[in-house]
Design an enzyme around this catalytic site. Structure first.
Site, PDB file in Angstrom:
ATOM      1  CB  ALA A 100     -15.062 -28.864  49.649  1.00 44.45           C
ATOM      2  CG  MET A 101      -8.417 -29.557  51.182  1.00 44.28           C
ATOM      3  SD  MET A 101      -7.685 -28.546  49.861  1.00 44.28           S
ATOM      4  CE  MET A 101      -6.474 -29.688  49.224  1.00 44.28           C
ATOM      5  CD  GLU A 102      -8.073 -30.389  46.061  1.00 42.22           C
ATOM      6  OE1 GLU A 102      -8.874 -29.680  46.704  1.00 42.22           O
ATOM      7  OE2 GLU A 102      -7.162 -29.930  45.366  1.00 42.22           O
ATOM      8  CG  ASN A 103      -7.616 -33.048  52.440  1.00 41.61           C
ATOM      9  OD1 ASN A 103      -6.749 -32.240  52.217  1.00 41.61           O
ATOM     10  ND2 ASN A 103      -8.722 -32.766  53.117  1.00 41.61           N
ATOM     11  CG  HIS A 157     -14.650 -28.590  42.466  1.00 43.01           C
ATOM     12  ND1 HIS A 157     -14.485 -27.578  41.558  1.00 43.01           N
ATOM     13  CD2 HIS A 157     -13.542 -28.571  43.253  1.00 43.01           C
ATOM     14  CE1 HIS A 157     -13.322 -26.977  41.779  1.00 43.01           C
ATOM     15  NE2 HIS A 157     -12.730 -27.556  42.819  1.00 43.01           N
ATOM     16  CD  GLU A 158     -13.386 -29.976  46.637  1.00 42.13           C
ATOM     17  OE1 GLU A 158     -12.188 -30.265  46.431  1.00 42.13           O
ATOM     18  OE2 GLU A 158     -13.816 -28.803  46.581  1.00 42.13           O
TER      19      GLU A 158
HETATM   20  N1  BES Z   1      -8.499 -27.167  46.317  1.00 44.70           N
HETATM   21  C1  BES Z   1      -9.576 -26.283  46.535  1.00 44.70           C
HETATM   22  C2  BES Z   1      -9.457 -25.505  47.795  1.00 44.70           C
HETATM   23  C3  BES Z   1      -8.167 -24.684  47.862  1.00 44.70           C
HETATM   24  C4  BES Z   1      -7.704 -23.990  46.760  1.00 44.70           C
HETATM   25  C5  BES Z   1      -7.461 -24.637  49.022  1.00 44.70           C
HETATM   26  C6  BES Z   1      -6.528 -23.266  46.841  1.00 44.70           C
HETATM   27  C7  BES Z   1      -6.289 -23.902  49.119  1.00 44.70           C
HETATM   28  C8  BES Z   1      -5.807 -23.228  48.014  1.00 44.70           C
HETATM   29  C9  BES Z   1     -10.922 -27.012  46.483  1.00 44.70           C
HETATM   30  O1  BES Z   1     -10.949 -28.022  45.537  1.00 44.70           O
HETATM   31  C10 BES Z   1     -11.945 -26.017  46.007  1.00 44.70           C
HETATM   32  O2  BES Z   1     -11.848 -25.601  44.893  1.00 44.70           O
HETATM   33  N2  BES Z   1     -12.884 -25.638  46.844  1.00 44.70           N
HETATM   34  C11 BES Z   1     -13.885 -24.662  46.497  1.00 44.70           C
HETATM   35  C12 BES Z   1     -15.235 -25.286  46.326  1.00 44.70           C
HETATM   36  C13 BES Z   1     -15.495 -25.774  44.935  1.00 44.70           C
HETATM   37  C14 BES Z   1     -16.876 -26.409  44.841  1.00 44.70           C
HETATM   38  C15 BES Z   1     -15.397 -24.693  43.889  1.00 44.70           C
HETATM   39  C16 BES Z   1     -13.977 -23.677  47.631  1.00 44.70           C
HETATM   40  O3  BES Z   1     -13.528 -24.009  48.712  1.00 44.70           O
HETATM   41  O4  BES Z   1     -14.500 -22.588  47.414  1.00 44.70           O
HETATM   42 ZN    ZN Z   2     -10.936 -27.317  43.588  1.00 41.61          ZN
END
Ligand code: BES
Ligand code: ZN
Length: 871
Positions: A276-279, A311-312
């Site tokens: 996921a991505m927190e935009n 998390h997001e």
């Molecule tokens: N911000 C991240 C995704 C990310 C990190 C994109 C670094 C690009 C560079 C997002 O918040 C995240 O951590 N996603 C996790 C899922 C979360 C539940 C641990 C993922 O995508 O694995």
């Molecule tokens: Zn994250």
């Protein structure tokens, strides 16, 4: 350590020009897979200049112009630097100091690489191929969608417009301000201006969507929360949309600042590189991390949805409102969101044993990686944003979250959160560093937090406490813990601040936090059993002598208060890991396991199954040990199998349902006869009569598939493939993919390999297939051969992915113990470009070393133990 904003090694844009506002118009062409863009950027020119440098990637500039009042300056030359991903606009006269507007007209590619502005494909209800467009900008992919100062500190405001076919929906970070018609079939959707924010958090999406909606009830300014899906799926968004306002309210309270935007949209995207991505205001998800169906989904996805959403949403404050100054501090974003996300899930679902689960999952994942020489300190300089792939790992996330938990225990959660509120207030709408957080926490607690945290975040590795008893005295000594168990003097220079957590507390330890700040410590042997690391609150391993293990084991079997769920789990985690690394004999672990006969919690069983299963997997080439360990496992789970059965009673609690699955999976893997027979029986009914689908409850389906595939052949594979191809939901497909890798016959393994890279499996989903293959002793080596044979294709396919390429290398090798393979792996990669996954490769090789050392050290002793214990 790289902390200064002015670090000369960072790959950054010159600071002579800074953006303050972007007006961005994007016109996608969903048929040609391209888009047109027009951006007007309000800039401040700090020093007169003839050039402006800006980030771009795979964009074609049509023209660039600067307007200053009435004057216009056309760019006479634009040069692209592919390596630095920048375009330099050169003007024939000097642009004076002051404010100006930079206009750029350009075109770009609507790619299928899950990065930048990309397309994601799916079939509609009638089977027609369709696409949607969506963005993924973190870390440095906004530059693929618009020319920008693509750095987290270059915050600006944004007014976004999307020009799209009338019948499509268009979403972005902010609510729609107005819609104007361009032509009867085309509209311009204008979004409200965003608050000041970083480019990597900008997002938009275009396609045919539907949604479910909820509204917060406890916030002064109510927030509308929608979960968007492809047509026909919105009901699966119910669970997420119900918990979202509760989580927003909870975070608004503990962070002391209300969620600042008027709306929060979340959308499930069929192709998505990560979880996921927190935009800000428009969070994007992999479908299985957002959608859930009470009737058809495996229950574990419910927890996955809750923890991903939490998390997001945590990032909406920690990351979006206050942003890391530079990518060095990614760990802070991710480690903190992981910790506080867990806090929120525990708050919402106290019946889920969320913290003990965190101990067996995150804490162990973090420690496992940090026990390798190829680990890295949590705080690590990232000079070139491209290196970020390498820190998108269990150190930043899991060790990061674990040390934050340790710190919050040390300060108490209340004081810790008060410090967080102070930090957020001070840096809101701006940027901050790890040291800024420690400063806020220190002010709040009146304790020097950075002194405590230094060894945990700036130094690689973690300690093991060696505990010995002699003459009524307990001695503890801390040393660097390495899974290779070959610590040299130069590896062992750190003295960590270790919160000992000895329980019951010996009278001679006066400090209430019991912090060991020296190499060693002694105290009198307590009367009865005692444990270290109470509640497994610290990040270290405890190596007890066998007599102490037996004493604690006895307390476990008697159900003593000394050892709660977290302690019991922690003990299994530590002793099994110490056995693997050779700090203790593996038989000490197996002896300990026998004390867990009365264990009835999901969390501990999950870990027991994993750790005992690991022995049979890694010793798979030694028939005596392998078979003996399978026997040991059958014996271990037998009474639980009988107690739990295959049915899921109406209204059963979540953890019991999960427990049933672990027990049956373990029994099946170990060849427990009654379990295998029952799996076959139910599977036969399941495939022959759709009306009896409920014979395999969704939460047990993967396990049943796995059992029949590993004990059957061709026919079972046909059925599971059919299920996969026809499954209407992505989470059902995932369940099938995870099971497929368990087939045993070489030609069927080869068939699964071909499937994994075929059109039928989305590139994002390859890991599910590799996961099954890597835990299948018959498939690991063929899978490594398969990855090698198709290497060029893998490298091309996943070149923009955050971590998938590294995982393709690491997965097949995780349970292999053949030392000869090390040389082969090294030779294979010798002439390849490994910079995007070098750490994953090093970790895979070191893991192989650990496994093969374990086998040669222990195969004899284990054989003897198994014989002596009649396995
Ligand atoms: N911000 C991240 C995704 C990310 C990190 C994109 C670094 C690009 C560079 C997002 O918040 C995240 O951590 N996603 C996790 C899922 C979360 C539940 C641990 C993922 O995508 O694995
Ligand atoms: Zn994250």
């Amino acid at each position: 350590m790289c902390k200064t904003p002015g670090n000369p090694n960072r790959v950054v844009l010159p600071t002579n020009v800074k953006p303050s506002h972007y007006t961005l118009t994007i016109t996608p062409d969903l048929k040609e897979y391209t888009f047109r863009g027009y951006v007007e950027i309000d800039i401040d020119i700090h020093e007169a200049t003839k050039t402006i440098q800006i980030n771009t990637k795979e964009l074609t500039l049509v023209y660039g112009r600067v307007d200053i009042g009435e004057a216009t300056y056309e760019a006479i030359e634009t040069t692209f630097d592919e390596d630095r991903e920048t375009t330099t606009l050169t003007f024939d006269s000097e642009l004076p100091k002051g404010t100006a507007v930079l206009n750029i007209n350009y075109t770009g590619i609507l790619n299928d690489k899950m990065a930048g502005f990309y397309r994601s494909s799916y079939k509609d209800a009638d089977g027609n191929a369709k696409i949607m467009g969506v963005t993924q900008f973190e870390a440095t992919e906004a530059r693929r969608a618009f020319p920008c100062w693509d750095e987290p500190s270059a915050k600006a405001t944004f007014s976004i417009k999307l020009v799209v076919p009338t019948e499509l929906d268009a979403l972005s970070n902010m609510p729609v301000e107005e819609i104007t018609m361009v032509e009867p079939e085309e509209k311009t959707v204008h979004f409200q201006k965003t608050p000041i924010m970083s480019t990597y958090l900008i997002a938009w999406a275009v396609g045919e969507f539907e949604y479910v909606e909820s509204v917060t009830t406890k916030l002064e300014n109510p927030v509308t929360c929608r979960v968007y899906t492809l047509p026909g799926l919105k009901e699966q968004g119910r669970f997420a949309v119900e918990i979202t306002p509760k989580i927003l309210e909870y975070f608004s309270e503990i962070f002391g600042t209300a969620y600042p935007l008027p709306k929060l949209d979340q959308i499930a995207v069929p192709d998505f590189d990560m979880g996921a991505m927190e935009n800000w205001g428009l969070v994007t998800y992999r479908t299985v991390a957002l959608l859930f169906d009470e009737k058809t989904s495996d229950l574990r996805f419910k927890e996955q949805v809750a923890s991903t959403v939490a998390h997001e949403l945590a990032h909406q404050w920690f990351g979006n409102l206050v942003t890391m100054e530079w990518w060095d501090h990614l760990w802070l974003n991710e480690g903190f969101a992981t910790w506080v996300g867990t806090l929120a899930v525990d708050h919402l679902f106290p019946e889920w044993d969320t913290w003990p689960t965190f101990i067996v999952a995150d804490v162990q994942r973090g420690i496992a990686l940090d026990s390798l020489r190829s680990s890295h300190p949590i705080e690590v300089p990232v000079n070139d944003p491209h290196e970020i792939h390498q820190i998108f790992d269990a150190i930043s996330y899991s060790k990061g979250a674990s040390v934050i938990r340790m710190l919050s225990n040390w300060l108490t959660v209340d004081v810790f959160l008060a410090g967080i509120r102070r930090y957020l207030k001070k840096h809101e709408y701006s940027n901050a560093t790890t040291d800024d957080l420690w400063a806020a926490l220190s002010e709040e607690s009146k304790i020097d937090v950075s002194e405590f945290m230094k060894t945990w975040t700036r130094v690689i590795g973690l300690p093991v406490l060696d505990v010995t008893e002699a003459d009524g005295v307990v001695s503890v000594e801390q040393h660097r813990y390495l899974s290779t168990n070959d610590v040299k003097a130069e590896d062992d220079e750190t003295i960590w601040w270790v919160p000992l957590g000895v329980h019951p507390k010996p009278a001679s330890i006066a400090d209430p936090n019991q912090t060991l700040k020296t190499r060693s410590l002694k105290f009198e042997v307590p009367e009865g059993p005692y444990i270290f690391n109470k509640n497994y609150g610290g990040v270290f391993r405890t190596n007890y002598p066998p007599a102490a293990i037996a004493r604690i084991g006895k307390a476990v079997s008697e159900g003593s208060d000394l050892v709660n769920l977290s302690d019991r789990a922690g003990l299994v985690a530590d002793i099994s890991s110490l056995a693997k690394s050779g700090h203790t004999a593996t038989k000490n672990f197996l002896d300990l396991v026998q004390y867990y006969k009365n264990e009835d919690t999901y969390v501990v069983w999950e870990l027991l199954a994993q750790r005992v299963g690991e022995i049979s997997a890694i010793f798979a080439d030694n028939e005596r040990v392998h078979q003996g360990m399978l026997h040991f496992q059958r014996n271990l789970v037998d009474s639980m199998v009988q107690k739990l059965g295959w049915e899921f009673p109406e209204g059963e609690n979540y953890l019991t349902s999960r427990l049933r699955n672990v027990i049956l999976r373990t029994a099946g893997r170990a060849g427990h006869e009654a379990t295998v027979a029952e799996a076959k029986r139910r599977f036969a009914i399941f495939v022959s009569d759709p009306a009896q689908e409920s014979i395999l409850h969704p939460s047990i389906r993967q396990t049943a598939f796995e059992i029949v595939l590993s004990r059957g052949g061709e026919e079972e594979l046909r059925h599971v493939l059919k299920y996969f191809h026809e499954a209407p939901k992505q989470d059902q497909q995932v369940v099938a993919l995870l099971a497929l890798g368990h087939v045993r016959q070489p030609e069927l393994i080869a068939e699964v390999h071909s499937l994994a890279i075929s059109e039928s499996v989305r590139p994002q989903d390859i890991l599910y297939v590799l996961n099954g293959l890597s835990s299948n002793p018959k498939a690991r080596i063929p899978t490594w051969e398969f990855v090698k044979a198709n290497w060029e294709m893998f490298a091309e396919r996943y070149k923009s992915s955050m971590g998938l390429l590294g995982s393709c290398v690491k997965f097949p090798l995780t349970q292999v113990s053949d030392a000869a393979l090390i040389k082969e792996v090294n030779e294979f990669f010798a002439d390849k470009d490994t910079k995007n996954f070098q750490r994953a490769l090093d970790q895979a090789i070191e893991g192989l070393t650990v496994n093969s050392a374990w086998v040669s050290r222990e195969q004899e002793g284990l054989g003897e133990w198994l014989t002596a214990n009649k396995y």
